[in-house]
Structures are given as C-alpha cells and as structure tokens.
Enzyme design. Structure first.
Site, PDB file in Angstrom:
ATOM      1  NE  ARG A 159     -45.473   5.351 -24.451  1.00 60.06           N
ATOM      2  CZ  ARG A 159     -45.044   4.715 -25.542  1.00 60.06           C
ATOM      3  NH1 ARG A 159     -43.819   4.245 -25.610  1.00 60.06           N
ATOM      4  NH2 ARG A 159     -45.833   4.538 -26.564  1.00 60.06           N
ATOM      5  CB  CYS A 165     -38.864   7.359 -24.174  1.00 62.53           C
ATOM      6  SG  CYS A 165     -40.288   7.131 -25.280  1.00 62.53           S
ATOM      7  CG  ASP A 200     -67.948   1.935 -28.911  1.00 63.21           C
ATOM      8  OD1 ASP A 200     -68.834   1.663 -29.728  1.00 63.21           O
ATOM      9  OD2 ASP A 200     -68.070   1.734 -27.680  1.00 63.21           O
ATOM     10  CB  CYS A 227     -37.547  14.174 -25.787  1.00 63.36           C
ATOM     11  SG  CYS A 227     -37.167  13.879 -24.046  1.00 63.36           S
TER      12      CYS A 227
END
Lengths: 276, 151
Positions: free
Chosen positions: A233, A237, A66, A192
C-alpha cells in the site's frame, strides 16, 4: 452535492482537517470494534484517530461486518491450508511446532517490534521460521502466500487494541519513520501527511481520504480483489505522487510501518479489513 | 490544424518537452509569486486548457478543485477552493505564478508546482527532470481559468 458539502463546511467554519468520517459503529460477528479513539500523545496535529473503515461507503463497510460476506476470508482459509502444509528440507509445517494458531492472539498489536537491535515485522518473523526452522524458501513480501499467512495470524488479534512500543530500542526507528512520513517526495512533491493528516475527510477526486491507518492489514481491496500488504500500500501511494517507492521489506518502509502503527494506538485490529 | 500538429509533436516528445522559445522552468521570473511574462509568447487556448484541467494524467486539477463549469465530470475534489469565479479573483499574471509554482504564493501548500523540473526528491525515473505540464499547457490552463467568472 460537492457544492453542498463545501457550503456546509464553510458554514461550520472548520479549518483544516474537517473529519468528514461517518458516525457508523462497527461490530464484526457480534464483537465491537474500536474505530475511533483519542489520538496518542505523540501526535501533535490530530485529536482523534479513526479507522479507514469510517471513510468507506456503506456497501464496502457492510462487507467487513460479516465473515461470510468478507471476501478476505477466502485467503485466510488458504492461510490455514499453508499452516498445516509440510514444506522445506526439515520436513515441517508451521503446525509441527506451533500448537494452536490462536496462540498468536495479540501479536499483531505489537508489530513491528525490535528484536536484537533489528526492527522486525510479521513478514520477517514468518520468513525467519521458513528459512531457519523449516529450511524452506522465504515467501515474497506481498505475494499471496505471505498475505494469506499475515491475514491468518492477524485475525487472531482482531478486536484487540494496537499497542506498539516506540520508546527504548524502538525510538530511533520510530523517529526515522516519522521523518519519512513528513518528507515530501515525487514529482508531485507531497508527504504522507499532506493527504492523510492535513486533508483526511476530504474527497480527492473519487477517493475519500482517510488517515491512512494500518490497523486493518492485510486489507482486501475491491480494486484488485486480493489481500494487500502494508508495504504494498505504501508503494502504491508513493507511485501515485510519482515517487520512486522504497523497497518492500526495506528499512524505510519498516520504519514507516512502525510510525504508522503508533499513529493507530488504541484502534482495534480489524484484520482482514475490506477497502476499495 | 497547425495546433493539432504541434500537439502531436509534443506528445511524440513526451508531454513536457520544452519547445524552442519557451521560457524554461528554471528561468521563470517570479515577483512576489507573480509571473508577468507569458511562458510561450503565444496566447493560451482555453478549450485545450479545459481538457488539461480535467485530465488525470495532465493537470488533474479536478482532483482537488471542484468546478461548476464541468458538470459532466463525475468526481470533483475538495482539497482546495472551488474554481468558480477564479478568473475574477486573480489576474493572468497571478494565475501564471500559482499554476507554475504555487509554493511561491501559498507557503507549505499541498498543490503541486506544475512548471518546475527540479527541486523534488525521488521522482519515478520517467518523470525525472521534467515538469508536470508543458509551458503551452500552463498557458492554456490560465486562458481557461480566466473564463471562469462568477456572474
């Protein structure tokens, strides 16, 4: 709890990536969002791809369903203010030249892309307008003004499938990104793929590992209560595995971004998503 | 008391300072992944080993291995096998090999090598040239793992 999960997994006898993503389906403001689709042919080790939304808790998921509840929209609103704000020696605002923000629908799905032999991301395109066309200072890659604008432009493509080009001019960049994805780095010596391909669906201490998809960026993170860029991001990591991150906006992260975007082909753009 | 002093000194020099007399990471002898000789020549301390196992900045083994012996810790990972009974599945020398450099035992594993100080790429500067754990911490963890029996 953990015990039960382990036993269950052992009983089902699943081998590697078990895919403990949930089975919820996402619709935002009445529009249905694809969070699961057959993996693109180039992915050799994964059959089905999932949005990171499928790995989040019910509370976090609800925030994205929402737009009034989604805290990212405060920043998207800021993006709208910047859109109309005159800045730079040329005395222009974005809206002086670009008539409707809606005209950017579809752009998010195709980035990064190669322009004149160079791999460009959304941030590059925005800053090109700022420096060359507005004669204004470029925005910092992961700072608030840039993420507000990438959020505003990105949401115009919400619900549309990710669809980056990986052949032709893009091929060498894509290959480089793929290589980076599978290269181990850092004192912990991980790639990764070790977390996001081999172990998605698993808990790594308190974190539920997803496939590390980028269809929802910039993402609002509960952890830092702001919009986070894709390269920001990646940086996080890398630091977690005690590796020196590549530069935000640099060739390595741009190539990695293209490769990751291609691992999400067919997932809906979810910008601006909510993650923890 | 003496142990506390040694710990303090270790911390002062950074967790992984190689104490005199320790086998250096590059000198550890692996025979089929098994390391027979103690890295310190001293017995490991299982109580400290238990702490190193859980500590996020040290072993952080709990990130990947669930362990019923630690119900007080809220989050147990699932990436690797449960540690219950691990002291019965493996000998001390085998555990020393697994913890020091798991890649010698499990090809292509995600589990980090805890006692190597080279051979990894692009480390953050502050970790360059260092092992994740000190020789004593490895011995302490092994002593702790050996206490994990099924029965």
């Amino acid at each position: 709890m953990t015990n039960t999960l382990w036993t269950t997994l052992a009983l089902i006898g699943l081998g590697t990536a078990v895919g403990a993503q949930d089975s919820n389906s996402l619709s935002i403001e009445g529009e249905s969002i694809v969070t699961e689709v057959a993996a693109p042919a180039h992915m050799e080790n994964v059959d089905t791809i999932y949005s990171g939304w499928r790995f989040r808790s019910a509370e976090t998921q609800a925030l994205e369903m929402d737009d009034f509840d989604n805290p990212a929209f405060v920043f998207v609103e800021q993006g709208m203010d910047l859109w109309d704000k005159v800045d730079g020696a040329a005395g222009k605002a974005c809206s002086s030249c670009h008539e409707n923000i809606e005209d950017f629908a579809g752009l998010r799905t195709q980035l990064p892309r190669v322009d004149d032999g160079e791999l460009v991301t959304m941030e590059n395109l925005i800053n090109e307008c700022r420096t060359d066309r507005m004669e204004a200072e470029p925005w910092k890659w992961s700072k608030g003004k840039m993420t507000a604008m990438t959020g505003l432009i990105g949401v115009q493509s919400r619900g549309m499938p990710m669809n980056v080009a990986i052949d032709g001019d893009a091929a060498p960049f894509w290959e480089k990104g793929k290589e980076l994805y599978y290269t181990r780095v850092g004192q912990l010596d991980m790639a990764c793929s070790n977390c996001h391909e081999d172990n998605y669906g698993m808990m790594i201490r308190a974190d539920h590992l997803s496939q590390g998809q980028i269809n929802g960026f910039p993402t609002y993170r509960l952890k830092n209560a702001k919009l986070n860029s894709i390269h920001g991001r990646f940086k996080g990591c890398m630091k977690n595995i005690r590796a020196t991150p590549f530069k935000e906006g640099g060739d390595e992260f741009k190539a990695l971004e293209l490769y990751l975007a291609s691992r999400g082909q067919g997932l809906s753009v979810e910008t601006p998503s909510v993650r923890n | 008391m003496k142990r506390a002093l040694i710990l303090t000194l270790c911390t002062a020099f950074g967790a992984t300072a190689v104490a005199a007399g320790d086998v250096k990471p590059a000198d550890v002898v692996y025979e089929d992944g098994v390391v027979s000789a103690s890295l310190t020549g001293q017995a490991g301390d299982a109580v400290n080993g238990r702490m190193v196992f859980a500590n996020r900045k040290q072993g952080n083994c709990l990130a990947c291995h669930a362990n019923s012996d630690m119900p007080e810790e809220g989050f147990h990972g699932e990436v690797g096998p449960m540690m219950d009974g691990v002291g019965e599945r493996w000998t001390e020398a085998e555990l020393r090999g697994i913890v020091s450099n798991s890649k010698m035992v499990f090809e292509g594993t995600i589990m980090p090598a805890f006692y190597i100080d080279s051979g990894y790429e692009r480390p953050l500067d502050k970790f360059a040239g260092q092992s994740i754990l000190s020789a004593q911490q490895v011995e302490d963890i092994i002593a702790y793992l050996l206490t994990l029996k099924d029965s």
